[in-house]
Scaffold this motif. Structure first.
Motif, PDB file in Angstrom:
ATOM      1  N   PRO A 132       0.879  -1.176   0.081  1.00  0.00           N
ATOM      2  CA  PRO A 132       0.065   0.143   0.028  1.00  0.00           C
ATOM      3  C   PRO A 132       1.025   1.146  -0.008  1.00  0.00           C
ATOM      4  CG  PRO A 132      -0.078  -1.035   2.236  1.00  0.00           C
ATOM      5  CD  PRO A 132       0.733  -2.183   1.281  1.00  0.00           C
ATOM      6  N   ILE A 133       0.684   2.136  -1.030  1.00  0.00           N
ATOM      7  CA  ILE A 133       1.264   3.363  -1.130  1.00  0.00           C
ATOM      8  C   ILE A 133       0.537   4.668  -1.208  1.00  0.00           C
ATOM      9  CG2 ILE A 133       3.381   2.257  -2.443  1.00  0.00           C
ATOM     10  CD1 ILE A 133       2.236   3.466  -4.706  1.00  0.00           C
ATOM     11  N   HIS A 134       1.048   5.785  -0.703  1.00  0.00           N
ATOM     12  CA  HIS A 134       0.145   6.938  -0.967  1.00  0.00           C
ATOM     13  C   HIS A 134       0.098   7.247  -2.577  1.00  0.00           C
ATOM     14  CE1 HIS A 134       0.787   8.216   3.185  1.00  0.00           C
ATOM     15  NE2 HIS A 134       1.990   7.757   2.895  1.00  0.00           N
ATOM     16  N   THR A 135      -1.299   7.717  -2.811  1.00  0.00           N
ATOM     17  CA  THR A 135      -1.367   7.808  -4.300  1.00  0.00           C
ATOM     18  C   THR A 135      -0.427   8.761  -4.910  1.00  0.00           C
ATOM     19  OG1 THR A 135      -3.986   8.044  -3.910  1.00  0.00           O
ATOM     20  CG2 THR A 135      -3.403   8.839  -5.876  1.00  0.00           C
ATOM     21  N   ASP A 136      -0.093   9.623  -4.301  1.00  0.00           N
ATOM     22  CA  ASP A 136       1.232  10.575  -5.069  1.00  0.00           C
ATOM     23  C   ASP A 136       2.323   9.983  -5.046  1.00  0.00           C
ATOM     24  OD1 ASP A 136      -0.524  12.798  -4.815  1.00  0.00           O
ATOM     25  OD2 ASP A 136       0.513  13.634  -2.821  1.00  0.00           O
ATOM     26  N   ASP A 137       2.333   8.524  -4.790  1.00  0.00           N
ATOM     27  CA  ASP A 137       4.009   7.821  -4.785  1.00  0.00           C
ATOM     28  C   ASP A 137       3.601   6.956  -6.056  1.00  0.00           C
ATOM     29  OD1 ASP A 137       5.372   8.843  -2.875  1.00  0.00           O
ATOM     30  OD2 ASP A 137       4.525   7.438  -1.502  1.00  0.00           O
ATOM     31  N   LEU A 138       2.459   6.960  -6.804  1.00  0.00           N
ATOM     32  CA  LEU A 138       2.211   5.933  -7.728  1.00  0.00           C
ATOM     33  C   LEU A 138       3.420   6.107  -9.014  1.00  0.00           C
ATOM     34  CD1 LEU A 138      -1.809   5.920  -8.195  1.00  0.00           C
ATOM     35  CD2 LEU A 138      -0.075   3.836  -8.058  1.00  0.00           C
ATOM     36  N   PRO A 139       3.658   7.226  -9.413  1.00  0.00           N
ATOM     37  CA  PRO A 139       4.860   7.385 -10.481  1.00  0.00           C
ATOM     38  C   PRO A 139       5.871   6.960 -10.093  1.00  0.00           C
ATOM     39  CG  PRO A 139       3.211   9.485 -10.314  1.00  0.00           C
ATOM     40  CD  PRO A 139       2.998   8.476  -9.140  1.00  0.00           C
ATOM     41  N   GLU A 140       6.249   7.054  -8.836  1.00  0.00           N
ATOM     42  CA  GLU A 140       7.591   6.615  -8.493  1.00  0.00           C
ATOM     43  C   GLU A 140       7.809   5.046  -8.362  1.00  0.00           C
ATOM     44  OE1 GLU A 140      11.441   6.637  -7.093  1.00  0.00           O
ATOM     45  OE2 GLU A 140      10.533   8.254  -7.929  1.00  0.00           O
ATOM     46  N   PHE A 141       6.535   4.440  -7.915  1.00  0.00           N
ATOM     47  CA  PHE A 141       6.276   3.020  -7.607  1.00  0.00           C
ATOM     48  C   PHE A 141       6.350   2.443  -9.001  1.00  0.00           C
ATOM     49  CE2 PHE A 141       4.253  -0.981  -7.466  1.00  0.00           C
ATOM     50  CZ  PHE A 141       4.580  -1.606  -6.043  1.00  0.00           C
ATOM     51  N   PHE A 142       5.682   3.210 -10.059  1.00  0.00           N
ATOM     52  CA  PHE A 142       5.789   2.549 -11.255  1.00  0.00           C
ATOM     53  C   PHE A 142       7.068   2.485 -12.108  1.00  0.00           C
ATOM     54  CE2 PHE A 142       1.511   1.766 -13.537  1.00  0.00           C
ATOM     55  CZ  PHE A 142       0.981   1.559 -12.270  1.00  0.00           C
ATOM     56  N   GLN A 143       7.970   3.468 -11.648  1.00  0.00           N
ATOM     57  CA  GLN A 143       9.243   3.554 -12.239  1.00  0.00           C
ATOM     58  C   GLN A 143      10.148   2.592 -11.660  1.00  0.00           C
ATOM     59  OE1 GLN A 143      10.944   5.344 -14.535  1.00  0.00           O
ATOM     60  NE2 GLN A 143       9.009   6.107 -15.230  1.00  0.00           N
ATOM     61  N   GLN A 144       9.858   2.176 -10.377  1.00  0.00           N
ATOM     62  CA  GLN A 144      10.777   1.225  -9.817  1.00  0.00           C
ATOM     63  C   GLN A 144      10.468   0.097  -9.921  1.00  0.00           C
ATOM     64  OE1 GLN A 144      10.186   2.204  -5.366  1.00  0.00           O
ATOM     65  NE2 GLN A 144      11.365   3.816  -5.301  1.00  0.00           N
ATOM     66  N   SER A 145       9.167  -0.298 -10.372  1.00  0.00           N
ATOM     67  CA  SER A 145       8.534  -1.557 -10.719  1.00  0.00           C
ATOM     68  C   SER A 145       8.960  -1.824 -12.120  1.00  0.00           C
ATOM     69  CB  SER A 145       7.168  -1.607 -10.374  1.00  0.00           C
ATOM     70  OG  SER A 145       6.782  -1.460  -9.032  1.00  0.00           O
ATOM     71  N   GLN A 146       9.456  -0.704 -12.885  1.00  0.00           N
ATOM     72  CA  GLN A 146       9.531  -1.028 -14.239  1.00  0.00           C
ATOM     73  C   GLN A 146       8.037  -1.243 -15.193  1.00  0.00           C
ATOM     74  OE1 GLN A 146      12.616  -4.079 -15.248  1.00  0.00           O
ATOM     75  NE2 GLN A 146      14.117  -2.454 -14.855  1.00  0.00           N
ATOM     76  N   PHE A 147       7.062  -0.469 -14.470  1.00  0.00           N
ATOM     77  CA  PHE A 147       5.843  -0.734 -15.286  1.00  0.00           C
ATOM     78  C   PHE A 147       5.769   0.558 -16.458  1.00  0.00           C
ATOM     79  CE2 PHE A 147       3.246  -2.093 -11.332  1.00  0.00           C
ATOM     80  CZ  PHE A 147       3.824  -3.514 -11.762  1.00  0.00           C
ATOM     81  N   GLY A 148       6.514   1.489 -16.282  1.00  0.00           N
ATOM     82  CA  GLY A 148       6.854   2.714 -17.116  1.00  0.00           C
ATOM     83  C   GLY A 148       6.478   4.109 -16.426  1.00  0.00           C
ATOM     84  N   THR A 149       6.366   4.987 -17.165  1.00  0.00           N
ATOM     85  CA  THR A 149       6.239   6.497 -16.673  1.00  0.00           C
ATOM     86  C   THR A 149       4.703   6.796 -16.521  1.00  0.00           C
ATOM     87  OG1 THR A 149       8.393   7.050 -17.699  1.00  0.00           O
ATOM     88  CG2 THR A 149       6.656   8.999 -16.968  1.00  0.00           C
ATOM     89  N   LEU A 150       4.334   7.048 -15.253  1.00  0.00           N
ATOM     90  CA  LEU A 150       3.115   7.126 -15.024  1.00  0.00           C
ATOM     91  C   LEU A 150       2.665   8.684 -14.707  1.00  0.00           C
ATOM     92  CD1 LEU A 150       0.011   5.858 -14.520  1.00  0.00           C
ATOM     93  CD2 LEU A 150       0.703   5.714 -12.189  1.00  0.00           C
TER      94      LEU A 150
END
Length: 161
Positions: free
Chosen positions: A56-74
């Motif tokens: 569980p993360i803060h909504t504002d952290d979604l872009p950083e989490f996506f980068q760290q997880s190699q999902f892409g740039t959100l």
């Protein structure tokens, strides 16, 4: 190995500046598509929601989490209490779509939906559309008349930066 698989392998390594992403590509769009077949969308959406419950993360952290997880740039393109629209781009998205124009992004949609639900408390669902060659649009709708959890009850992790 079929000719299509061989061509995808060669294409990936010719076109991709991040060869370490191959393992994710191999599992996500090759193996899982075969194993899950017609159920892939539903299972990956549930899996994305499940990952958001585990991480569980803060909504504002979604872009950083996506980068760290190699999902892409959100990127959040429009947002309100009941509707958020994100774009997902980047080398990972480009690599996946160059190999499979029908690559599935339900894992990402499920993760975003559950993250927003945990932060807002409102029942939330998401869907995606491949808008252009390398752009995925994820639309998230929250039913603000249905609060199903207290967001204060969800302990969020702090991302490593």
């Amino acid at each position: 190995m079929s000719k299509k698989d061989l061509n995808n392998y060669n294409k990936f390594f010719q076109d991709n500046s991040n060869p370490s992403f191959w393992g994710i590509e191999l599992i996500r769009d090759s193996l899982l598509k075969d194993v899950l077949s017609a159920d892939i969308h539903d299972i990956l959406y549930w899996a994305g929601k499940n990952l958001a419950i585990k991480y569980p993360i803060h909504t504002d952290d979604l872009p950083e989490f996506f980068q760290q997880s190699q999902f892409g740039t959100l990127e959040l393109t429009t947002g309100s209490e009941s509707k958020n629209v994100f774009t997902l781009t980047g080398a990972e998205v480009q690599a996946r779509l160059s190999l499979d124009k029908d690559a599935d992004f339900m894992l990402e949609a499920g993760f975003i939906a559950q993250t927003i639900q945990q932060n807002s408390g409102f029942e939330t669902e998401a869907e995606y559309k491949i808008k252009r060659k390398n752009i995925v649009e994820i639309t998230v709708i929250s039913d603000i008349s249905r609060q199903i959890i207290n967001p204060d009850d969800v302990a969020k992790i702090e991302l490593s930066k």
